[in-house]
Design a protein around this motif. Structure first.
Motif, PDB file in Angstrom:
ATOM      1  N   LEU A 186      42.889  45.447  33.989  1.00 37.51           N
ATOM      2  CA  LEU A 186      42.133  46.029  33.455  1.00 37.51           C
ATOM      3  C   LEU A 186      42.096  44.649  32.262  1.00 37.51           C
ATOM      4  N   ASP A 187      43.210  43.911  31.976  1.00 38.18           N
ATOM      5  CA  ASP A 187      44.112  43.726  30.674  1.00 38.18           C
ATOM      6  C   ASP A 187      42.571  42.131  30.380  1.00 38.18           C
ATOM      7  N   LEU A 188      41.981  42.179  31.840  1.00 38.09           N
ATOM      8  CA  LEU A 188      41.116  40.990  31.211  1.00 38.09           C
ATOM      9  C   LEU A 188      39.607  41.093  30.384  1.00 38.09           C
ATOM     10  N   ASN A 189      39.574  42.096  30.429  1.00 31.81           N
ATOM     11  CA  ASN A 189      38.495  43.212  29.670  1.00 31.81           C
ATOM     12  C   ASN A 189      36.688  42.543  30.339  1.00 31.81           C
ATOM     13  N   LEU A 190      37.160  42.292  31.657  1.00 27.42           N
ATOM     14  CA  LEU A 190      36.379  42.261  32.041  1.00 27.42           C
ATOM     15  C   LEU A 190      35.085  42.837  32.484  1.00 27.42           C
TER      16      LEU A 190
ATOM     17  N   TYR B 291      43.436  30.135  42.226  1.00 37.97           N
ATOM     18  CA  TYR B 291      42.240  31.311  41.099  1.00 37.97           C
ATOM     19  C   TYR B 291      41.396  31.588  41.509  1.00 37.97           C
ATOM     20  N   VAL B 292      40.967  32.797  41.170  1.00 37.95           N
ATOM     21  CA  VAL B 292      39.723  33.586  41.139  1.00 37.95           C
ATOM     22  C   VAL B 292      38.568  32.679  40.545  1.00 37.95           C
ATOM     23  N   SER B 293      37.631  31.856  41.903  1.00 30.60           N
ATOM     24  CA  SER B 293      36.320  30.992  41.277  1.00 30.60           C
ATOM     25  C   SER B 293      35.370  31.830  40.300  1.00 30.60           C
ATOM     26  N   ALA B 294      34.643  31.310  39.421  1.00 30.39           N
ATOM     27  CA  ALA B 294      33.855  31.661  38.483  1.00 30.39           C
ATOM     28  C   ALA B 294      32.431  32.655  39.357  1.00 30.39           C
ATOM     29  N   SER B 295      32.358  32.335  39.943  1.00 34.75           N
ATOM     30  CA  SER B 295      31.554  32.549  41.473  1.00 34.75           C
ATOM     31  C   SER B 295      32.051  34.885  40.907  1.00 34.75           C
ATOM     32  N   GLN B 296      32.796  34.621  41.511  1.00 32.70           N
ATOM     33  CA  GLN B 296      33.431  36.272  42.533  1.00 32.70           C
ATOM     34  C   GLN B 296      34.038  36.603  41.110  1.00 32.70           C
ATOM     35  N   SER B 297      34.324  36.349  39.749  1.00 36.70           N
ATOM     36  CA  SER B 297      34.773  37.077  39.006  1.00 36.70           C
ATOM     37  C   SER B 297      33.688  37.565  38.379  1.00 36.70           C
ATOM     38  N   SER B 298      34.325  39.032  37.578  1.00 25.97           N
ATOM     39  CA  SER B 298      33.029  40.209  37.412  1.00 25.97           C
ATOM     40  C   SER B 298      32.453  39.541  36.249  1.00 25.97           C
ATOM     41  N   ASN B 299      33.037  38.788  35.298  1.00 27.39           N
ATOM     42  CA  ASN B 299      32.218  38.346  34.385  1.00 27.39           C
ATOM     43  C   ASN B 299      32.747  36.612  33.762  1.00 27.39           C
ATOM     44  N   GLY B 300      32.146  36.524  35.300  1.00 32.16           N
ATOM     45  CA  GLY B 300      31.616  35.087  35.423  1.00 32.16           C
ATOM     46  C   GLY B 300      32.795  33.773  35.234  1.00 32.16           C
ATOM     47  N   GLU B 301      33.622  33.889  34.777  1.00 30.45           N
ATOM     48  CA  GLU B 301      35.262  33.100  34.281  1.00 30.45           C
ATOM     49  C   GLU B 301      36.386  32.909  35.259  1.00 30.45           C
ATOM     50  N   PRO B 302      36.250  31.920  35.707  1.00 33.53           N
ATOM     51  CA  PRO B 302      37.787  31.504  36.888  1.00 33.53           C
ATOM     52  C   PRO B 302      38.592  32.258  35.966  1.00 33.53           C
ATOM     53  N   ILE B 303      39.722  32.654  36.682  1.00 33.80           N
ATOM     54  CA  ILE B 303      41.117  32.599  36.224  1.00 33.80           C
ATOM     55  C   ILE B 303      42.685  32.497  37.414  1.00 33.80           C
ATOM     56  N   ALA B 304      43.236  31.604  36.510  1.00 40.83           N
ATOM     57  CA  ALA B 304      44.345  31.099  37.768  1.00 40.83           C
ATOM     58  C   ALA B 304      45.431  32.150  38.255  1.00 40.83           C
ATOM     59  N   THR B 305      45.648  31.957  39.453  1.00 38.84           N
ATOM     60  CA  THR B 305      47.091  33.082  39.894  1.00 38.84           C
ATOM     61  C   THR B 305      48.608  32.296  40.188  1.00 38.84           C
ATOM     62  N   SER B 306      48.258  31.477  40.337  1.00 39.96           N
ATOM     63  CA  SER B 306      49.612  30.459  40.976  1.00 39.96           C
ATOM     64  C   SER B 306      49.077  28.967  41.181  1.00 39.96           C
TER      65      SER B 306
ATOM     66  N   LEU C  19      42.683  28.494  34.229  1.00 38.30           N
ATOM     67  CA  LEU C  19      44.194  28.020  33.714  1.00 38.30           C
ATOM     68  C   LEU C  19      44.011  28.233  32.072  1.00 38.30           C
ATOM     69  N   GLU C  20      42.809  28.265  31.682  1.00 40.62           N
ATOM     70  CA  GLU C  20      42.736  27.903  30.046  1.00 40.62           C
ATOM     71  C   GLU C  20      42.660  29.881  30.029  1.00 40.62           C
ATOM     72  N   ARG C  21      41.571  30.281  30.896  1.00 43.62           N
ATOM     73  CA  ARG C  21      40.956  30.962  30.253  1.00 43.62           C
ATOM     74  C   ARG C  21      42.642  32.313  31.370  1.00 43.62           C
ATOM     75  N   SER C  22      43.419  31.926  31.917  1.00 41.59           N
ATOM     76  CA  SER C  22      44.579  33.050  32.255  1.00 41.59           C
ATOM     77  C   SER C  22      45.494  32.622  30.726  1.00 41.59           C
ATOM     78  N   LYS C  23      45.363  31.898  30.295  1.00 43.35           N
ATOM     79  CA  LYS C  23      46.057  31.665  29.341  1.00 43.35           C
ATOM     80  C   LYS C  23      45.545  32.436  27.706  1.00 43.35           C
ATOM     81  N   TYR C  24      44.596  33.149  27.855  1.00 42.92           N
ATOM     82  CA  TYR C  24      43.459  33.020  27.139  1.00 42.92           C
ATOM     83  C   TYR C  24      43.899  35.077  27.162  1.00 42.92           C
ATOM     84  N   TYR C  25      43.262  35.383  28.846  1.00 38.69           N
ATOM     85  CA  TYR C  25      44.033  37.142  28.474  1.00 38.69           C
ATOM     86  C   TYR C  25      45.509  36.666  29.208  1.00 38.69           C
ATOM     87  N   GLY C  26      46.568  36.713  28.528  1.00 39.81           N
ATOM     88  CA  GLY C  26      47.877  36.713  28.936  1.00 39.81           C
ATOM     89  C   GLY C  26      48.173  37.162  30.604  1.00 39.81           C
ATOM     90  N   ILE C  27      47.206  35.915  31.599  1.00 38.78           N
ATOM     91  CA  ILE C  27      48.272  36.577  32.715  1.00 38.78           C
ATOM     92  C   ILE C  27      48.864  35.553  33.292  1.00 38.78           C
TER      93      ILE C  27
END
Length: 648
Positions: A8-12, A236-251, A296-304
């Motif tokens: 939940l810390d993504l504020n999605l 990463y979770v693609s923008a089309s799948q992410s709940s706020n439309g932003e991709p999130i890298a995981t590994s 990767l940039e969004r993961s930095k922003y959200y502290g993932i």
């Protein structure tokens, strides 16, 4: 049990009006081998719009009739081969782009209206990954054990399928054009819904996967859910799948494939994806902030936190390359820079998070130094550079930097067990093969094992059995015979060491592949009557009958093939002997006890024919990294890391 908590810390905030972010070329791994043997990849590596969550695996092209000898009704391998063939005959008709013309011939042709990639690739949509992101909180001991066993059994299944698939290729029974064994194994498991961590996208650590775990194949990372891309370096979770439309890298996979990458261990400068000429291994166009780069940039922003897997060449690997999970990192900075080739690249600085086990890649490097110069790598702590005093094929080291205990030096080292004399009663001269130049699959000893040898050409155990009959003193074959694995001695450098947690333990300085022989459990073998006398003054014996039948797990294909039957031949009666290690023992006596072990017992005969007294041979149940403690289930109650008093 530890809870699964939404990330939940993504504020999605769902925003379905956001358009799908354009995707660039995945960051491919130039050092990887091509995924396919005989035909080019139908999905070009230069495709500008790949799906980061498709993890497509190429399946078989149109096939011809099966060839090869099929007359050996005793062959366990032949039966497994038929299971491989029948499963594809049943599986392929389920897809609309393929038609089985003749179920008996297994001939497959594309539907007339389907052409191109869709006719060559099977994309199992029903098993696609979820985009729901969660973290896993701290697990209780029993939960950690459960997930570790789940990962281990999944990896054992993958290894078994991979080995049998490779053997099928060697025998000429392959359906259609060749496909690498690791890819076919992953495809079979995916079609059965056996890939792990698909229903949730786990952020951070994955239960059951340890820092330092080693993998030989990229597809295995996908199977267990550690990294979901067969070839791309950013998952990463693609923008089309992410709940706020932003991709999130995981590994990410770090393998030095990009010229601007910098790897200092705890700190990494990682270059983004896209714009590279794979043949020249350098940038040829500017990168864009999209796809994995934006993730990767969004993961930095959200502290993932990001899982980091390092891939590098390793001479002791069965594939000349390995992948090591090195733990969690955070992206602390990202910027656009001019790379060495003069083109713009995105760079990301990742720093390893604190309070994690030592990096597996660092342990591998340190173990390499120990193998060549142990005293230089560890100036103090060694009590002996070989407690076997030359009785083993490789030295067995003794190390203690904890206290003054030197107990292993007090025992006589016993490289082979001492059996009762009557165990060697000769039963005639017709119990061995007459293969003078080398054994073949149709020889007498192969038939005694059910029709095939129990090991592959690399000495890897194909399938656990109640009893394995190796070629021995009754046989005419040379010492190099494929069916003489355990009697050749240890193949890995072992070290007995002192631990604050488990007392005396054993670890290897080498990487031990799953299914490899490690050593024999030795001691003085006591018959039932002797055991009764011996235990009058207290029981200090090891009872082979108490070892759980872990061998049934190795090579068990029942989750993939419903027709699979566990080997029941050769069979042995209940074992009534015990092993006394109170005065004479070997390195195996210091293995830690665990009900979730990484080593199993396989019964073997080779120097005598008495099935009442088999050898206790120890095999690896998983890829065991250097310096990781070896554990064995002795069949007694434990606290998941206890020790037998007799061995400590």
């Amino acid at each position: 049990m530890g809870s699964l908590i939404p990330c939940l810390d993504l504020n999605l905030i769902p925003d379905y009006s956001i358009a799908v972010t354009p995707k660039s070329e995945p960051k491919l791994e130039p050092l990887d081998e091509e995924l396919y043997f005989s035909t080019p990849n139908p999905i070009s590596n230069s495709d500008p719009n790949p799906d980061p969550n498709s993890d497509v695996i190429q399946e078989f092209s149109p096939v011809s009739d099966i060839t090869g000898e099929e007359s050996d009704v005793f062959s366990q391998y032949y039966r497994i081969s038929q299971l491989f063939q029948s499963v594809f005959a049943r599986k392929l008709p389920q897809h609309s782009d393929l038609t089985v013309v003749d179920p008996n011939s297994l001939a497959i042709v594309p539907q007339p209206e389907e052409t191109g990639v869709s006719a060559a690739v099977l994309n199992y949509k029903k098993h696609s990954r979820s985009a729901e992101m969660i973290r896993v909180s701290t697990l209780a001991v029993e939960d950690a054990r459960y997930f570790r066993n789940l990962v281990r059994t999944t990896r054992m299944l993958y290894d078994s399928l991979r080995i049998f698939s490779s053997l099928e290729d060697e025998s000429g029974r392959t359906i259609g054009k060749r496909m690498r064994g690791d890819l076919r194994a992953a495809s079979l498991m995916k079609s059965r819904g056996l890939w792990l961590n698909r229903d949730k996208r786990i952020i951070g650590s994955i239960p059951g996967i340890y820092v330092g775990d080693v993998f030989f194949f990229r597809m295995e990372l996908c199977v267990i859910g550690l990294h979901g891309q067969p070839q791309a370096g950013i998952d990463y979770v693609s923008a089309s799948q992410s709940s706020n439309g932003e991709p999130i890298a995981t590994s990410i996979v770090v393998s030095g494939g990009y010229e601007d990458d910098e790897d200092a261990g705890d700190e990494i400068i990682y270059t983004g994806q896209g714009g590279q000429d794979r043949q020249l291994a350098r940038q040829c166009v500017h990168q864009k902030l999209e796809g994995g780069n934006l993730a990767l940039e969004r993961s930095k922003y959200y502290g993932i936190e990001i899982r980091v897997i390092r891939g590098f060449k390793y001479e002791r690997s069965i594939t000349s390359k390995i992948y090591v999970y090195d733990g969690l990192y955070r992206i602390v900075d990202c910027w656009f820079d001019v790379g060495k080739s003069g083109f713009g690249v995105y760079k990301y600085r990742l720093v390893r998070m604190a309070d994690q086990p030592e990096m597996g890649s660092a342990v591998l490097k340190f173990a390499g130094n120990l193998r060549t110069k142990p005293l230089a790598a560890r100036p103090s702590g060694y009590l002996s550079l070989d407690i076997s005093k030359g009785r083993e094929t490789l030295p067995v080291l003794l190390f203690n930097d904890i206290d003054s205990d030197q107990e292993p030096l007090l025992f006589e080292y016993l490289p082979k067990p001492v059996f009762p004399p009557y165990a060697f009663q000769q039963l005639g001269n017709n119990f061995g093969c007459d293969c003078v130049s080398g054994c073949s699959s149709g020889c007498f000893c192969a038939q005694r094992n059910g029709g095939e040898f129990p090991y592959d050409r690399n000495g890897i155990l194909l399938m656990g059995k109640p009893l394995i009959l190796e070629c021995g003193s009754f046989c005419c074959c040379p010492p190099t015979c494929q069916n003489r694995v355990t009697q050749k001695g240890v193949k890995h450098r072992l070290e007995v060491f002192r631990s604050r947690e488990t007392g005396w333990g054993v670890r290897s300085l080498d990487l031990i592949p799953a299914g490899s022989f490690i050593c024999e459990y030795t001691g003085v073998v006591l018959a039932r009557e002797q055991v009764a006398l011996f235990t009058m003054n207290g029981d200090s014996l090891v009872y082979p009958s108490r070892f759980p039948k872990k061998w049934v797990e190795w090579g068990d294909l029942s989750q993939v093939f419903s027709e699979f039957m566990r080997p029941a031949y050769p069979s042995i009666p209940p074992l009534n002997f015990a092993v006394d290690v109170s005065t004479m023992r070997n390195v195996a006596c210091y293995f830690s006890h665990s009900s979730s072990p990484n080593v199993m017992v396989q019964y073997v005969l080779y120097d005598h024919l008495n099935i009442l007294y088999p050898h206790l041979m120890l095999f690896a149940m998983e890829n065991i990294p250097p310096l990781r403690e070896l554990s064995l289930d002795y069949g007694v109650a434990d606290d998941w890391g206890g020790k037998l008093a007799i061995c400590n």
